[in-house]
Write an enzyme that holds these catalytic residues in place. Structure first.
Site, PDB file in Angstrom:
ATOM      1  N   LYS A  54       3.564  89.661 -46.207  1.00 41.15           N
ATOM      2  CA  LYS A  54       2.272  89.071 -46.604  1.00 41.15           C
ATOM      3  C   LYS A  54       2.153  87.647 -46.066  1.00 41.15           C
ATOM      4  O   LYS A  54       1.092  87.255 -45.562  1.00 41.15           O
ATOM      5  CB  LYS A  54       2.142  89.083 -48.137  1.00 41.15           C
ATOM      6  N   GLN A  98       4.232  89.144 -57.261  1.00 44.39           N
ATOM      7  CA  GLN A  98       4.916  90.347 -56.781  1.00 44.39           C
ATOM      8  C   GLN A  98       5.608  91.038 -57.955  1.00 44.39           C
ATOM      9  O   GLN A  98       6.337  90.403 -58.720  1.00 44.39           O
ATOM     10  CB  GLN A  98       5.952  89.946 -55.705  1.00 44.39           C
ATOM     11  N   ASP A 121      -5.483  90.719 -56.094  1.00 45.18           N
ATOM     12  CA  ASP A 121      -4.862  92.041 -56.254  1.00 45.18           C
ATOM     13  C   ASP A 121      -5.748  92.960 -57.100  1.00 45.18           C
ATOM     14  O   ASP A 121      -5.514  94.168 -57.163  1.00 45.18           O
ATOM     15  CB  ASP A 121      -3.504  91.886 -56.959  1.00 45.18           C
TER      16      ASP A 121
END
Ligand code: NAD
Length: 292
Positions: A54, A98, A121
Site C-alpha cells: 500500500k 491493518q 476502508d
C-alpha cells in the site's frame, strides 16, 4: 465457450495511472496531495507485506504516505491516541488500520474511532449504514474493486441475478449491497445454504468469497455467467514439491469453459483492492479540502 478473462492486474494498473495523473494535476495547481496513513500493530508477516504494498502504491501515485508501526505489545489507548492524532492531521485524508490487531486491542473500538470522513476502508458503522441505505460513501475496497471490474468491462448488472457466496463484513455483505445498489437481484449464499450448486446454476453473476480452494465447480455455473473469484488460497504446488501456489474459490479450468467472463487468481479481483484504496483516498481528499 471459453470465457473472456477479466484482467484485474491490467485494469488496476489503468486506474492507478488515472489516479497518479489526477494527483500530478493537483500538485501542479499547488494543491495538497492526498495523504494516507496506515497503522500497523505488531509483526504479522502477511500484514507487513500488505502494508508495504500500500505504501509503495501511494508513493507511486504521488500521495503523501505514512506508515505508523506500533509494537505488538501496544495498548488500545496507544492505538486510539494515534487515531486521534491522525483524525486531526490536515495532511492525512485517509486512515487505514491493518487487521488483524493483537488480542489486547478491541478491533471494533479502534475502527469506530476513525473519523468517518477519513475511513477509506469503508468499515466505520456510519459508512456501512450509508452503504446499506444506498447512499454514496466510502465503499470497502475489495467489494468496490469487483464492481469496478464489471463496469470497466461494461458488464450489465441491472436486473441480473447475482449470487454472492460468503457473508463476511469485509467482502460478502458489502459486495451484495453494492450489487443491490446497481439494481441486481441479489442472493447471498453461505455455509448453511442448503443447495449451493442450485443457487449457482440460477445466477448470471457469481461472486465467490468463501475462502475454500476451488470449491465452486464449473459444472454448477450457468452457461454465459460472469464469475468473480475473490478467494485467495495457498495450496501445495502440483509440480514443485514443498512449494505452494495461489488458487481462488472457483475451479478456474472447468468454470472458464462455461462462463462468459471470469477473473483469474492471481491477477483478477486481488489487484483491484489497492487501486480502490487509492481512489477512495483521492475522494476523501476532495471531500475534505475541495477538488483543487
Ligand atoms: P471469511 O472467512 O470471513 O468469510 C467466509 C464466508 O464464506 C462466510 O460468510 C461463510 O459463511 C462462507 N462460507 C464458508 N464455507 C462455505 C461453504 N462451504 N459454502 C458456502 N459458504 C461458505 O472470509 P473473507 O474475509 O470474506 O474472505 C473470503 C475470501 O476472499 C478469502 O479467500 C480471502 O483470502 C479472500 N479475500 C481477498 C481479498 C482481496 O482480493 N484483496 C480481500 C479480502 C479477502
Amino acid at each position: 465457450m471459453s470465457a473472456t478473462i477479466l484482467d484485474g492486474a491490467a485494469t488496476a494498473r489503468t486506474i492507478r495511472d488515472e489516479v497518479a495523473a489526477a494527483v500530478a494535476a493537483l500538485r501542479q495547481a499547488g494543491g495538497p496531495p492526498p495523504g494516507l496513513a496506515v497503522v500497523l500493530v505488531g509483526e504479522d508477516p502477511a500484514s507487513r507485506v500488505y502494508v508495504a504494498q500500500k505504501h509503495k502504491a501511494c508513493q507511486e501515485a504521488g500521495f503523501h504516505s505514512e506508515v505508523i508501526t506500533l509494537p505488538g505489545t501496544a495498548s488500545e489507548a496507544h492505538v486510539l491516541a494515534e487515531i486521534a492524532r491522525l483524525n486531526a492531521d490536515p495532511a492525512i485524508h485517509g486512515i487505514l488500520v491493518q487487521v488483524p490487531l493483537p488480542s489486547q486491542i478491541d478491533q471494533s473500538r479502534v475502527m469506530h474511532a476513525i473519523d468517518p470522513r477519513k475511513d477509506v476502508d469503508g468499515f466505520h458503522p456510519v459508512n456501512v449504514g450509508k452503504l446499506t441505505m444506498g447512499d454514496d460513501t466510502f465503499f470497502p475496497c475489495t467489494p468496490l474493486g469487483c464492481l469496478e471490474l464489471l463496469k470497466r468491462y461494461r458488464i450489465p448488472i441491472q436486473g441480473k441475478r447475482a449470487l454472492v457466496i460468503g457473508r463476511s463484513n469485509i467482502v460478502g455483505k458489502p459486495v451484495a449491497l453494492l450489487l443491490l445498489r446497481e439494481h441486481a437481484t441479489v442472493t447471498i449464499g453461505h455455509s448453511r445454504t442448503v443447495d449451493l450448486p442450485g443457487e449457482v446454476a440460477r445466477a448470471d453473476i457469481v461472486v465467490a468469497a468463501l475462502g475454500k480452494p476451488r470449491f465452486v465447480q464449473g459444472a454448477w455455473i450457468k452457461e454465459g455467467a460472469v464469475v468473480l473469484d475473490v478467494g485467495i488460497n495457498q495450496v501445495p504446488h502440483p509440480d514443485q514439491p514443498g512449494k505452494t501456489r495461489l488458487v481462488g474459490d472457483v475451479d478456474f479450468e472447468t468454470a472458464r469453459e462455461r462462463a462468459a467472463f471470469i477473473t483469474p487468481v492471481p491477477g483478477g479481483a486481488g489487484p483491484m483492492t489497492i487501486a480502490m484504496l487509492l481512489q477512495n483516498t483521492l475522494k476523501a481528499r476532495h471531500l475534505l479540502v475541495g477538488a483543487r
